[in-house]
Structures are given as C-alpha cells and as structure tokens.
Design a protein around this motif. Structure first.
Motif, PDB file in Angstrom:
ATOM      1  N   LEU A 137     -24.916   0.214   3.266  1.00 35.05           N
ATOM      2  CA  LEU A 137     -23.835   0.134   3.705  1.00 35.05           C
ATOM      3  C   LEU A 137     -23.460   0.282   2.232  1.00 35.05           C
ATOM      4  N   VAL A 138     -22.212   1.451   2.861  1.00 35.13           N
ATOM      5  CA  VAL A 138     -21.768   2.650   1.942  1.00 35.13           C
ATOM      6  C   VAL A 138     -19.891   1.681   2.597  1.00 35.13           C
ATOM      7  N   ILE A 139     -19.681   1.341   0.724  1.00 37.04           N
ATOM      8  CA  ILE A 139     -17.788   1.141   1.017  1.00 37.04           C
ATOM      9  C   ILE A 139     -17.229   2.531   0.462  1.00 37.04           C
ATOM     10  N   ALA A 140     -16.564   3.093   1.384  1.00 37.07           N
ATOM     11  CA  ALA A 140     -15.995   4.331   0.798  1.00 37.07           C
ATOM     12  C   ALA A 140     -14.749   4.139   0.823  1.00 37.07           C
ATOM     13  N   VAL A 141     -13.863   2.870   1.095  1.00 36.84           N
ATOM     14  CA  VAL A 141     -12.488   2.995   2.018  1.00 36.84           C
ATOM     15  C   VAL A 141     -10.758   3.101   0.550  1.00 36.84           C
ATOM     16  N   GLY A 142     -11.249   3.858   0.044  1.00 34.42           N
ATOM     17  CA  GLY A 142     -10.493   3.851  -1.008  1.00 34.42           C
ATOM     18  C   GLY A 142      -9.553   2.281  -0.772  1.00 34.42           C
ATOM     19  N   ALA A 143      -8.314   2.947  -1.637  1.00 35.67           N
ATOM     20  CA  ALA A 143      -7.210   2.112  -2.078  1.00 35.67           C
ATOM     21  C   ALA A 143      -5.796   2.617  -1.243  1.00 35.67           C
ATOM     22  N   ARG A 144      -4.950   1.065  -1.044  1.00 29.47           N
ATOM     23  CA  ARG A 144      -3.979   1.522  -0.438  1.00 29.47           C
ATOM     24  C   ARG A 144      -2.806   1.503  -1.812  1.00 29.47           C
ATOM     25  N   THR A 145      -1.668   1.649  -1.248  1.00 28.55           N
ATOM     26  CA  THR A 145      -0.565   1.976  -1.902  1.00 28.55           C
ATOM     27  C   THR A 145      -0.084   0.120  -2.710  1.00 28.55           C
ATOM     28  N   ASN A 146       0.208  -0.048  -3.517  1.00 23.40           N
ATOM     29  CA  ASN A 146       0.545  -0.732  -4.661  1.00 23.40           C
ATOM     30  C   ASN A 146       1.675  -0.798  -4.643  1.00 23.40           C
ATOM     31  N   THR A 147       2.447  -1.912  -4.121  1.00 23.27           N
ATOM     32  CA  THR A 147       3.935  -2.293  -3.925  1.00 23.27           C
ATOM     33  C   THR A 147       3.971  -3.123  -4.954  1.00 23.27           C
ATOM     34  N   PHE A 148       3.335  -3.609  -5.571  1.00 21.79           N
ATOM     35  CA  PHE A 148       4.034  -5.069  -6.287  1.00 21.79           C
ATOM     36  C   PHE A 148       4.583  -5.967  -5.523  1.00 21.79           C
ATOM     37  N   ASN A 149       4.208  -6.071  -4.087  1.00 20.36           N
ATOM     38  CA  ASN A 149       5.596  -7.101  -3.396  1.00 20.36           C
ATOM     39  C   ASN A 149       6.917  -7.069  -3.791  1.00 20.36           C
ATOM     40  N   THR A 150       6.873  -5.490  -3.939  1.00 20.49           N
ATOM     41  CA  THR A 150       8.280  -5.519  -4.281  1.00 20.49           C
ATOM     42  C   THR A 150       9.552  -5.364  -2.690  1.00 20.49           C
ATOM     43  N   PRO A 151      10.358  -5.890  -3.141  1.00 19.31           N
ATOM     44  CA  PRO A 151      10.771  -6.194  -2.049  1.00 19.31           C
ATOM     45  C   PRO A 151      11.904  -5.224  -1.562  1.00 19.31           C
ATOM     46  N   GLY A 152      11.403  -4.561   0.132  1.00 17.36           N
ATOM     47  CA  GLY A 152      11.964  -3.667   0.587  1.00 17.36           C
ATOM     48  C   GLY A 152      11.164  -2.674   0.981  1.00 17.36           C
ATOM     49  N   VAL A 153      10.273  -2.480  -0.213  1.00 23.59           N
ATOM     50  CA  VAL A 153       9.837  -0.922  -0.715  1.00 23.59           C
ATOM     51  C   VAL A 153       9.274  -0.666   1.154  1.00 23.59           C
ATOM     52  N   VAL A 154       7.992  -1.561   1.301  1.00 21.90           N
ATOM     53  CA  VAL A 154       7.882  -1.008   2.742  1.00 21.90           C
ATOM     54  C   VAL A 154       8.337  -0.502   4.147  1.00 21.90           C
ATOM     55  N   GLU A 155       9.457  -1.771   3.957  1.00 28.23           N
ATOM     56  CA  GLU A 155      10.250  -1.051   5.063  1.00 28.23           C
ATOM     57  C   GLU A 155      11.613   0.112   4.787  1.00 28.23           C
ATOM     58  N   ASN A 156      11.758   0.856   3.362  1.00 28.21           N
ATOM     59  CA  ASN A 156      12.454   1.635   3.036  1.00 28.21           C
ATOM     60  C   ASN A 156      12.072   3.175   2.462  1.00 28.21           C
ATOM     61  N   CYS A 157      10.712   2.543   1.616  1.00 23.34           N
ATOM     62  CA  CYS A 157      10.138   3.786   0.960  1.00 23.34           C
ATOM     63  C   CYS A 157       8.860   4.751   1.945  1.00 23.34           C
ATOM     64  N   HIS A 158       9.099   6.019   1.725  1.00 23.44           N
ATOM     65  CA  HIS A 158       7.724   6.624   1.735  1.00 23.44           C
ATOM     66  C   HIS A 158       6.965   6.134   1.270  1.00 23.44           C
ATOM     67  N   PHE A 159       5.505   6.627   1.674  1.00 23.46           N
ATOM     68  CA  PHE A 159       3.822   6.446   0.197  1.00 23.46           C
ATOM     69  C   PHE A 159       4.268   7.981   0.773  1.00 23.46           C
ATOM     70  N   LEU A 160       2.874   8.857  -0.060  1.00 25.53           N
ATOM     71  CA  LEU A 160       1.856   9.571  -0.035  1.00 25.53           C
ATOM     72  C   LEU A 160       0.837   9.288  -0.310  1.00 25.53           C
ATOM     73  N   LYS A 161       0.571   9.216   0.889  1.00 20.02           N
ATOM     74  CA  LYS A 161      -1.490   8.736   1.175  1.00 20.02           C
ATOM     75  C   LYS A 161      -1.638   9.653   1.725  1.00 20.02           C
TER      76      LYS A 161
END
Ligand code: FAD
Ligand code: MG
Ligand code: MG
Ligand code: MG
Ligand code: MG
Length: 551
Positions: A137-161
């Motif tokens: 098995l070759v796992i090459a799934v990359g990462a997700r953006t880290n919000t450091f659990n900062t409130p409101g980031v997922v709802e209001n910010c854009h990511f660039l991934k």
C-alpha cells in the motif's frame, strides 16, 4: 493455471504441456496507491507496472500542478492548463493500471485491506463503499489545511489547496469588486468589501498576496477606476517575519517590496477568530483587534487527514503529529505499507541509537579502539545511513575524521589518535542535532515517489534482502540505499514580474531575471506537452492582453 492473471503468466495458460514443464509463476503482487497528487502520480509514472497488479484510488481523477494554483486565482493561468487527467497518465503506461474515483476512509493493516467510499456513485447498500486488498500500500494522500481549530475559519475563509479553491477565490475577488461598486453602499462598506486578507506568511500566502496585488493594480484598476483607491491587501503572520524558511535576504526583500506595494504586512499577529464580517487578531502589545474584511484566504500550514490519524492510532503512532516512516519510506511496524509526500515524515535513525554497533563494525581489528583509518573505512556507509554526520562535519567546518577525532581527544592526549568507545560517543555526541525534517513540498513528494517506484522495480531481487546497502544494522548488505532528498532550490514569486530564488549552496537570486528562470522551470516541470503548451500560451496571452477578468 487459469487462476493466475496478467501478462507474466500468459505462456503458462497457453498449453497444458507447457504448463506442466514450466514453473508456475505466482500471481502478481497487488499494489494499491492512494492519491493522485505529486507523490502518487510520480510513483505511478516511474513504476514498472508489468511487475504488479496496480490499483489507484483517489477522490480526484486528475493531477494538479499546485505551484501554479496562485496564478489561477488571478486568472493568469486557466484551471484546465494545470490539470492532467489521471486516466491519460495511466493510459501512457499501457492501460494496465486500474483507477477508482473514491476516498479511502480506513486502513486495516492486519488483513491488508483498505476501505473506500465512492463520491460519484452508490452500490446496492446505497453507501458506495467497497474494500480493496493489497500486498503493498502506498499512502500518498497529502495533507489538509490546518486551521488550528480557530473558530470561524472553515465557515468564512477560503483555502488554497485544490483547483476548485483557486476558482472560488477568483470568483470571490470579482464579487467583492462588484459588491463594492453597488450604488447604495457608503464608503466604509466599499472599503470593507475591498479589504482582502491573507492569513499566513509562508510561500503560498506570500505568492497569493503578490498575485492578487498584481491582478488588482494592473488589471482590475482599469475596470473599476472609481473604487480602486479603496482596495487594501493585508498579510497576517504570527511569526516575526514572513517567508521564514528562506534566507534573510529574501525575507527582507519581500517585506520591503510589499511595503512599497502598499500590502499591509502584519507580523507578530495571531488570528484568533473569524466572523462573517471581521477578523480578530492578537498581538501582545495591542491586545485583540478586529478588522472588517471582504474576503479572506487561510494559508497557515498543514494538518493530517482524519483517516490517517485513525490509522496512526491503530499502529501505535497516536502520540505523533504526522505519520512516520523509516528512511526507506516504510511505515514502521506495518508490513507492506509505505507513505510519501505531505502525509508522512521520515524518522531519521539517530547515530546515538546505534553507536555501539557502529563502533563494533568499524573496529575491524577488534582492538577496542578506532583509528582514523578504521573510521575512514566505513565513513561512506555512515554518510549514507546517517546523513546528519556529513552535515555536522560541514557545519563545524571540519575537514575530515582527523578533525573529529581531535575534537574528542581534547588537548591532553593529542599524541594518541585512537578513540575508545566513550571518546567515540563524545565525538559524535552532537551530530544528531543536525537531523533535518523535509519540507512539505512537491519537490520532496515527487522525489519520494520516484525513489519508491525504483525500489518497487527492483523489489524482486531485493525481497530476500530488504534493507538496502548498509552493513551497520542487521546482517546482510542492504539492497536499497535509504531515500536521500536533493534540494534543487525554491522560488518565491513576489509580484510585479519579480521572483526570489534560493538555489542549492545558498545561492540567492532576486528580480526580473529570476522571474524568467521561474517561467522556464515551471514550463519544463509540466507533466505533459499538452499542459506545457496551455500554460505557456496562458502566459503569452497575459503578456499581450492582460489577465482575463471575466468570470
Ligand atoms: P497532494 O499533491 O496534495 O496529493 C494528495 C492526493 O491524495 C490528491 O490526489 C487527493 O485527492 C488524494 N486524497 C486525499 N484524500 C484521500 C483519501 N482519503 N483517499 C485517497 N486519496 C486521497 N511545492 C513546491 O515544491 N513548490 C511550489 O511552488 C509549491 N507551491 C504550492 C502552491 C500551493 C497553492 C499549494 C497548495 C502547494 C504548493 N506546493 C509547492 C506544495 C505541494 O503542492 C505539496 O507539497 C504536494 O502536493 C504534496 O504532494 P502529495 O502527493 O503528498 O499530496
Ligand atoms: Mg499524491
Ligand atoms: Mg498535487
Ligand atoms: Mg513529508
Ligand atoms: Mg581498532
């Protein structure tokens, strides 16, 4: 004979006589690759797929050239120019490789199975789930953006991934300009809509801020002349400087240039909350401040995907932040599982863990002491297995082992140049401080993909001897050298046709000519002639007509 499949055993099926005489070849081993990003795609392109039964699983049926994502946000490059369908890449390999558009949500290392869920179709149970067996098995799934659990980031910010992120950002920038132009807004409201905030002063955040600035000043200002003076771009960074992974000269140049461009660089500020209308940030001197904004892009480092976190718990890596592999990219204590790219990190073996073993191997005459020559003789193997030793000697400007030996002996015993085990330990006591973690870059992921494919291509004769070329640990001579990263340099595009580059040997180059180097490197690195043509024609079109600001 009918039970086996694949090209390697074709002759055995062709006649019963032949099948009796010739030894039955075992079925090809199953290789499952998770992810079609930099790591997975480079692995697949370099793998000799005749040797294996290969299946690829990814929720994205294309490869995306991420270094050009910031250019997509400003319309300099079209989205389709930076993506290559994975099926087209696989087709070039003779069409032997299977692809499933799905997401892996669980790895079961005991039964060597992974569990997946399709995001395009469902099965009889209605959940689209299926499982796949693997030998490797070759796992090459990359990462997700880290919000450091900062409130409101997922709802209001854009990511660039992802490519979709870049397209959304582009549309959102245009929407902000259109909103700010509406007749019923007052000046404050127009300003708010035209305040663009970038959180994170790493390479991605900086490049995005620079390309947004170019887009706004060079192209949009012509289309929105009455409001262009209200535009503001802020770049917020928690550390004291932006681009901290680069040489100071580049950091300083970037900060100065952004200052001149009117980009508000706020270093030492940590974003603590994002609401629909305002971003709240903190600085020890000022306390909390809230600023209204029109659009925000969050780009502050990477985190581990949830199913990888689960997998890590299963295999005793619960206390780690990132999935660990050894220097051969094998997931420790997990037979047949490899991990490459942003989802993994290499745990470099420490010299101090093996110091007695190294001493024993080096002491050929069993005298209980090491001469300079004895150390010299295994130095090459040590460098391959423990690259930190070479880095250490270089950092201390030592010209060889004699210097190292002298450093351990001190002044008193200069006449004897032999080291006992205690002195040998002392000589190497600090080398492990030079262990370097590799950055989460396309360069690392693709070199790892290439390395791993080469190992797989040689796996057959290495199966008896799995560990590579070093004698120090284990018995036999290792077949494969550990993975070794070659840093080819890194760019930081800063806008206005200026780029900074830090090349190997700390060679720094900044300016317009470096921008041309950037163009040529990124044209060369394209995955196919099709994308290369498209990217170059996008650049040309931009030079002639400016960026496309239609939506
Ligand atoms: P990725 O390329 O992210 O690929 C991950 C793959 O796994 C994707 O196909 C994804 O769909 C798939 N996947 C996700 N979840 C699952 C799942 N559950 N099951 C199966 N598959 C899954 N690096 C540089 O060296 N130079 C640059 O200039 C540069 N610029 C960048 C600019 C931007 C905007 C970004 C976001 C990154 C940039 N990088 C750059 C970093 C580089 O893109 C990453 O380091 C690189 O993509 C890592 O490769 P990877 O294969 O580990 O992961
Ligand atoms: Mg990948
Ligand atoms: Mg990628
Ligand atoms: Mg990594
Ligand atoms: Mg000796």
């Amino acid at each position: 004979a009918a039970a086996s499949s694949g090209g390697l055993v074709a002759y055995a099926d062709s006649g019963s006589d032949a099948a009796v005489e010739k030894p039955q070849l075992p079925p090809r081993k199953k290789v499952v690759v998770l992810g079609t990003g930099w790591g997975g795609t480079t692995f697949l392109r370099n793998l000799d797929s005749r040797f294996y039964d290969v299946q690829v699983i990814s929720p994205r049926n294309y490869f995306a050239f991420t270094p050009l994502l910031p250019s997509v946000t400003s319309g300099t490059v079209e989205p389709r120019s930076i993506v290559e369908p994975i099926r087209r890449i696989l087709e070039k390999k003779g069409g032997e490789i299977k692809f499933w558009e799905a997401e892996c949500f669980k790895v079961d290392p005991q039964s060597k199975k992974i569990h997946c869920r399709s995001n395009v179709g469902t099965n009889l149970e209605g959940n689209g789930e299926f499982s796949v067996d693997y030998d490797y098995l070759v796992i090459a799934v990359g990462a997700r953006t880290n919000t450091f659990n900062t409130p409101g980031v997922v709802e209001n910010c854009h990511f660039l991934k992802e490519v979709e992120d870049a397209q959304k950002i582009r549309r959102s920038v245009m929407d902000c300009f259109e909103r700010a132009s509406l007749p019923f807004l007052n000046e404050e409201e127009r300003k708010k809509n035209l305040h663009f905030v970038v959180v994170g002063g790493g390479p991605t955040g900086v490049e995005f801020a620079a390309s947004l600035h170019d887009f706004v000043t060079k192209d949009l200002s012509k289309l929105y002349p009455s409001i262009q003076h209200l535009v503001k771009i802020s770049l917020i960074e928690a550390a004291d400087h932006i681009l901290t992974m680069f040489d100071n000269r580049i950091t300083n140049f970037a900060e100065d240039k952004f200052g001149r461009d009117g980009i508000d660089v706020k270093t030492g500020y940590k974003v603590v909350k994002v609401s629909k209308d305002a971003i709240t940030m903190q600085n020890p001197a000022t306390g909390d401040i809230s600023v209204p904004y029109g659009m925000a892009v969050w780009s502050t480092g990477i985190g581990t995907r949830p199913f990888v976190v689960e997998f890590m718990k299963q295999i005793g890596q619960a206390n780690r932040r990132v999935l660990a592999t050894d220097e051969w990219l094998r997931v420790r204590e997990c037979d047949g599982v490899y991990a490459i790219g942003d989802c993994a990190t290499i745990n470099q073996r420490k010299v101090m863990e093996d110091i007695s073993e190294i001493f024993r191997v080096a002491d050929k005459d069993k005298s209980g002491t090491l001469t300079v020559k004895e150390i010299q003789d295994i130095l090459h193997d040590i460098y391959v297995r423990y690259p930190q030793v070479q880095l250490y000697l270089k950092s201390k400007q030592m010209n060889g082992i004699a210097d190292l030996v002298r450093s351990a002996k001190g002044d008193a015993e200069k006449e004897s140049m032999e080291l006992n085990i205690e002195e040998f330990k002392k000589a190497l006591a600090l080398v492990d401080s030079q262990v370097k973690f590799l950055p989460a870059t396309a360069q690392v992921a693709s070199q790892q993909g290439q390395y791993l494919a080469r190992c797989f291509n040689k796996m057959k004769d290495a199966e008896e001897n799995p560990e590579g070329p070093i004698r120090i640990r284990g018995e036999g001579r290792h077949r494969f050298r550990p993975f070794r990263y070659r840093h080819l340099g890194q760019f930081a595009p800063l806008g206005g046709e200026q780029t900074a580059a830090q090349l190997p040997g700390d060679w720094i180059s900044i300016g317009h000519s470096t921008q041309w180097l950037w163009y040529s490197v990124y044209a060369t690195k394209q995955i196919s002639w099709r994308t290369r043509m498209l990217v170059v024609s996008d650049w040309t079109r931009r030079f002639i007509f400016g960026r496309d600001s239609s939506c």
